[in-house]
Design a protein around this motif. Structure first.
Motif, PDB file in Angstrom:
ATOM      1  N   SER A  64      -2.247 -12.468   2.665  1.00  0.00           N
ATOM      2  CA  SER A  64      -2.128 -13.864   2.247  1.00  0.00           C
ATOM      3  C   SER A  64      -2.456 -14.050   0.772  1.00  0.00           C
ATOM      4  N   MET A  65      -3.491 -13.375   0.314  1.00  0.00           N
ATOM      5  CA  MET A  65      -3.992 -13.554  -1.044  1.00  0.00           C
ATOM      6  C   MET A  65      -2.993 -13.103  -2.102  1.00  0.00           C
ATOM      7  N   PHE A  66      -2.259 -12.023  -1.801  1.00  0.00           N
ATOM      8  CA  PHE A  66      -1.343 -11.463  -2.801  1.00  0.00           C
ATOM      9  C   PHE A  66       0.127 -11.678  -2.432  1.00  0.00           C
ATOM     10  N   LYS A  67       0.353 -12.668  -1.591  1.00  0.00           N
ATOM     11  CA  LYS A  67       1.711 -12.916  -1.111  1.00  0.00           C
ATOM     12  C   LYS A  67       2.690 -13.169  -2.246  1.00  0.00           C
ATOM     13  N   PHE A  68       2.257 -13.879  -3.273  1.00  0.00           N
ATOM     14  CA  PHE A  68       3.163 -14.268  -4.352  1.00  0.00           C
ATOM     15  C   PHE A  68       2.956 -13.450  -5.630  1.00  0.00           C
ATOM     16  N   THR A  69       2.159 -12.391  -5.551  1.00  0.00           N
ATOM     17  CA  THR A  69       2.001 -11.501  -6.705  1.00  0.00           C
ATOM     18  C   THR A  69       3.289 -10.710  -6.891  1.00  0.00           C
ATOM     19  N   GLN A  70       3.811 -10.683  -8.106  1.00  0.00           N
ATOM     20  CA  GLN A  70       5.143 -10.107  -8.315  1.00  0.00           C
ATOM     21  C   GLN A  70       5.172  -8.599  -8.105  1.00  0.00           C
ATOM     22  N   PHE A  71       4.222  -7.889  -8.696  1.00  0.00           N
ATOM     23  CA  PHE A  71       4.233  -6.432  -8.628  1.00  0.00           C
ATOM     24  C   PHE A  71       3.096  -5.957  -7.721  1.00  0.00           C
ATOM     25  N   LYS A  72       3.442  -5.069  -6.769  1.00  0.00           N
ATOM     26  CA  LYS A  72       2.456  -4.607  -5.796  1.00  0.00           C
ATOM     27  C   LYS A  72       2.605  -3.099  -5.590  1.00  0.00           C
ATOM     28  N   LEU A  73       1.465  -2.438  -5.452  1.00  0.00           N
ATOM     29  CA  LEU A  73       1.460  -1.003  -5.163  1.00  0.00           C
ATOM     30  C   LEU A  73       0.384  -0.730  -4.125  1.00  0.00           C
ATOM     31  N   ALA A  74       0.743   0.008  -3.090  1.00  0.00           N
ATOM     32  CA  ALA A  74      -0.211   0.428  -2.063  1.00  0.00           C
ATOM     33  C   ALA A  74      -0.335   1.940  -2.118  1.00  0.00           C
ATOM     34  N   CYS A  75      -1.559   2.443  -2.203  1.00  0.00           N
ATOM     35  CA  CYS A  75      -1.787   3.888  -2.328  1.00  0.00           C
ATOM     36  C   CYS A  75      -2.786   4.346  -1.272  1.00  0.00           C
ATOM     37  N   THR A  76      -2.396   5.369  -0.533  1.00  0.00           N
ATOM     38  CA  THR A  76      -3.305   5.968   0.440  1.00  0.00           C
ATOM     39  C   THR A  76      -2.802   7.360   0.767  1.00  0.00           C
ATOM     40  N   ALA A  77      -3.655   8.131   1.439  1.00  0.00           N
ATOM     41  CA  ALA A  77      -3.172   9.407   1.959  1.00  0.00           C
ATOM     42  C   ALA A  77      -2.091   9.111   2.987  1.00  0.00           C
ATOM     43  N   THR A  78      -1.235  10.090   3.241  1.00  0.00           N
ATOM     44  CA  THR A  78      -0.118   9.882   4.153  1.00  0.00           C
ATOM     45  C   THR A  78      -0.600   9.222   5.438  1.00  0.00           C
ATOM     46  N   PRO A  79      -0.067   8.053   5.784  1.00  0.00           N
ATOM     47  CA  PRO A  79      -0.545   7.343   6.968  1.00  0.00           C
ATOM     48  C   PRO A  79      -0.205   8.087   8.242  1.00  0.00           C
ATOM     49  N   SER A  80      -0.934   7.751   9.292  1.00  0.00           N
ATOM     50  CA  SER A  80      -0.691   8.408  10.579  1.00  0.00           C
ATOM     51  C   SER A  80       0.730   8.140  11.034  1.00  0.00           C
ATOM     52  N   PRO A  81       1.531   9.173  11.284  1.00  0.00           N
ATOM     53  CA  PRO A  81       2.927   8.969  11.659  1.00  0.00           C
ATOM     54  C   PRO A  81       3.094   8.222  12.977  1.00  0.00           C
ATOM     55  N   ASN A  82       2.105   8.322  13.863  1.00  0.00           N
ATOM     56  CA  ASN A  82       2.250   7.626  15.143  1.00  0.00           C
ATOM     57  C   ASN A  82       1.569   6.267  15.142  1.00  0.00           C
ATOM     58  N   ASP A  83       1.145   5.797  13.969  1.00  0.00           N
ATOM     59  CA  ASP A  83       0.582   4.456  13.862  1.00  0.00           C
ATOM     60  C   ASP A  83       1.579   3.583  13.112  1.00  0.00           C
ATOM     61  N   PHE A  84       2.594   3.123  13.834  1.00  0.00           N
ATOM     62  CA  PHE A  84       3.645   2.340  13.198  1.00  0.00           C
ATOM     63  C   PHE A  84       3.131   0.984  12.734  1.00  0.00           C
ATOM     64  N   MET A  85       2.057   0.493  13.347  1.00  0.00           N
ATOM     65  CA  MET A  85       1.467  -0.769  12.911  1.00  0.00           C
ATOM     66  C   MET A  85       1.039  -0.675  11.450  1.00  0.00           C
ATOM     67  N   GLU A  86       0.492   0.497  11.072  1.00  0.00           N
ATOM     68  CA  GLU A  86       0.039   0.668   9.697  1.00  0.00           C
ATOM     69  C   GLU A  86       1.211   0.578   8.725  1.00  0.00           C
ATOM     70  N   LEU A  87       2.332   1.192   9.083  1.00  0.00           N
ATOM     71  CA  LEU A  87       3.518   1.089   8.240  1.00  0.00           C
ATOM     72  C   LEU A  87       4.004  -0.354   8.165  1.00  0.00           C
ATOM     73  N   GLY A  88       3.966  -1.054   9.301  1.00  0.00           N
ATOM     74  CA  GLY A  88       4.391  -2.450   9.309  1.00  0.00           C
ATOM     75  C   GLY A  88       3.514  -3.329   8.452  1.00  0.00           C
ATOM     76  N   ASN A  89       2.217  -3.062   8.459  1.00  0.00           N
ATOM     77  CA  ASN A  89       1.306  -3.852   7.635  1.00  0.00           C
ATOM     78  C   ASN A  89       1.532  -3.585   6.147  1.00  0.00           C
ATOM     79  N   HIS A  90       1.836  -2.342   5.805  1.00  0.00           N
ATOM     80  CA  HIS A  90       2.169  -2.039   4.415  1.00  0.00           C
ATOM     81  C   HIS A  90       3.441  -2.768   3.999  1.00  0.00           C
ATOM     82  N   SER A  91       4.437  -2.739   4.866  1.00  0.00           N
ATOM     83  CA  SER A  91       5.690  -3.427   4.576  1.00  0.00           C
ATOM     84  C   SER A  91       5.467  -4.920   4.375  1.00  0.00           C
ATOM     85  N   GLU A  92       4.614  -5.491   5.209  1.00  0.00           N
ATOM     86  CA  GLU A  92       4.342  -6.928   5.094  1.00  0.00           C
ATOM     87  C   GLU A  92       3.580  -7.245   3.815  1.00  0.00           C
ATOM     88  N   PHE A  93       2.609  -6.417   3.467  1.00  0.00           N
ATOM     89  CA  PHE A  93       1.879  -6.622   2.214  1.00  0.00           C
ATOM     90  C   PHE A  93       2.819  -6.586   1.017  1.00  0.00           C
TER      91      PHE A  93
END
Length: 443
Positions: free
Chosen positions: A151-180
């Motif tokens: 919510s806080m960064f919804k309208f921020t123009q440029f965004k970067l998310a950095c982490t170690a390779t996310p768990s491949p079987n945790d699709f929720m994590e990928l979805g949350n990154h996509s939403e962010f």
């Protein structure tokens, strides 16, 4: 099928690129890092899923530096507590100035950094860009911090998310990154690509005909890499030393009514009781290893009783608990990195993400939790690119806890299989494996 693919193609228009052409990238970047930063700048909103030791810090700092130089204004990096100070240090090494701040009032034009605990003090801050360091914090799709960040960064123009390779079987994590990133809502992603298995399992599986399209979609906004050769580069010095994980079973001596021999308990309550009842036995065994050595040691616990007993049994150990002040936590974690403290005793939930402790190659676990991610991240604080020595991991557990470790091993094998598939698909689809291919259009 054709209609469905046309539908997906229309949906991909949600991920509109807002990037720019970077110039004069930091000279400290390796070739693969430089090209990833170029790609992320051109995307404008992107995720870098790079394994431990691959240089996420210099990549995110270089990306933020490019935003400031090209667009002006302020970029905010949000990171775990002690990682903030560590990033400022590395910024100095790379010639990139980073301002550490606790509130929006402390911000300056350029790159700023704070920790996740301080986010409330940055509501309404005007930003050109934001970086989430250790963005796996988005894992919990019902978590307050996850919702606050999106919510806080919804309208921020440029965004970067950095982490170690996310768990491949945790699709929720990928979805949350996509939403962010503003690519697609998590719920929309699930409806488009997945089928719910039903019941109360909360398990989602990819639709059979959507697998390739899904990974193609992920590769449109995320770069995944575990080593340079994943993207077609020479691994060079990015070779991990040997890892030796040894288990030590402590005979708890606990009564097991009706049984001639002790057996592995599989109920959660039995595992927890065995863990609590054998704290001293396990801590004494680890202390014997540590006190007979002059090496640096990193000791992981989950219970306060474990860390308390270990800190008492190892004279030159420093303990970090959740109730400690931020100042103590930072002094301990950075002091351990600097060699000020020989032995650090703490929990994966406190220091298991982001810290670089390649100087240490002796690790111990006082018992185990069922979290594969916590175990993996805790080990990778030391076993990471840049580590020059073989890393020895001692796992000390009661005989009733064997099932927990077996579960961790099983999860690790499953993650490796799925990760190999994920990397292979996203390497092909992202088109990052050759510099020339990175000149393609943003989508």
């Amino acid at each position: 099928m054709a209609d469905y693919q046309e539908f997906l193609a229309r949906k991909r228009e949600v991920a509109q690129p807002c990037g720019f052409e970077p110039e004069n990238l930091n000279p400290f970047l390796f070739d693969f890092q430089r090209d990833i930063v170029k790609w992320a700048c051109r995307k404008g909103r992107a995720a870098i899923f790079a394994d431990c030791g691959m240089g996420k810090t210099i990549m995110q700092l270089s990306w933020a530096d490019q935003i400031c130089k090209s667009k002006g204004g302020r970029v905010l990096i949000v990171a775990p507590l002690a990682v903030s100070a560590q990033t400022c240090r590395e910024g100095q090494m790379f010639g990139i100035e980073v301002n550490r701040c606790r509130t929006a009032a402390d911000m300056v034009d350029g790159i700023n950094i704070t920790n996740y605990e301080m986010l409330d003090h940055f509501e309404g801050a005007e930003l050109s860009g934001v970086v989430l360091d250790e963005s796996s914090i988005l894992k919990s799709y019902t978590g307050a911090i996850r919702n606050q960040i999106i919510s806080m960064f919804k309208f921020t123009q440029f965004k970067l998310a950095c982490t170690a390779t996310p768990s491949p079987n945790d699709f929720m994590e990928l979805g949350n990154h996509s939403e962010f990133l503003g690519v697609m809502d998590r719920t929309e992603m699930l409806a488009m690509f997945f089928i719910h298995d039903g019941g109360d399992t909360s398990k989602w599986r990819l639709k059979g005909h959507a697998s390739g399209i899904f990974w193609d979609w992920v590769a449109s906004w995320a770069c995944m890499i575990t080593k340079p050769s994943d993207l077609g580069y020479d691994d060079g010095d990015f070779e991990l030393p040997p890892l030796d994980v040894q288990t030590h079973i402590i005979d708890s001596g606990l009564s097991q009514e009706g049984r001639l021999f002790a057996v592995t308990e599989i109920t959660l309550s039995a595992q927890q009781k065995a863990r609590r009842d054998t704290v001293q036995l396990k801590a004494d065994a680890i202390a014997q290893y540590v006190n007979s050595s002059d090496d640096s040691w990193l000791i992981w616990c989950d219970l306060n009783a474990e860390s308390e007993h270990l800190a008492h049994s190892i004279p030159d150990a420093i303990e970090v608990r959740g109730s400690d002040t931020n100042e103590h936590k930072e002094d301990a974690m950075l002091g351990f990195a600097d060699g000020k403290y020989r032995v650090l005793v703490t929990k994966p939930s406190i220091a298991g993400f982001g810290m670089n402790w390649q100087h240490c190659h002796k690790v111990a676990f006082c018992g185990m939790s069922h979290s594969y991610e916590q175990f993996y991240q805790a080990v990778r604080r030391c076993w990471r690119f840049g580590q020059r020595c073989p890393v020895a991991v001692q796992v000390v557990m009661a005989n009733e806890e064997r099932f927990v470790f077996e579960n961790i091993v099983r999860k690790g094998e499953n993650v490796k299989k799925m990760l190999d598939c994920m990397i292979a698909n996203c390497t092909i689809n992202t088109n990052l494996n050759k510099t020339a291919k990175m000149e393609d259009t943003y989508m």
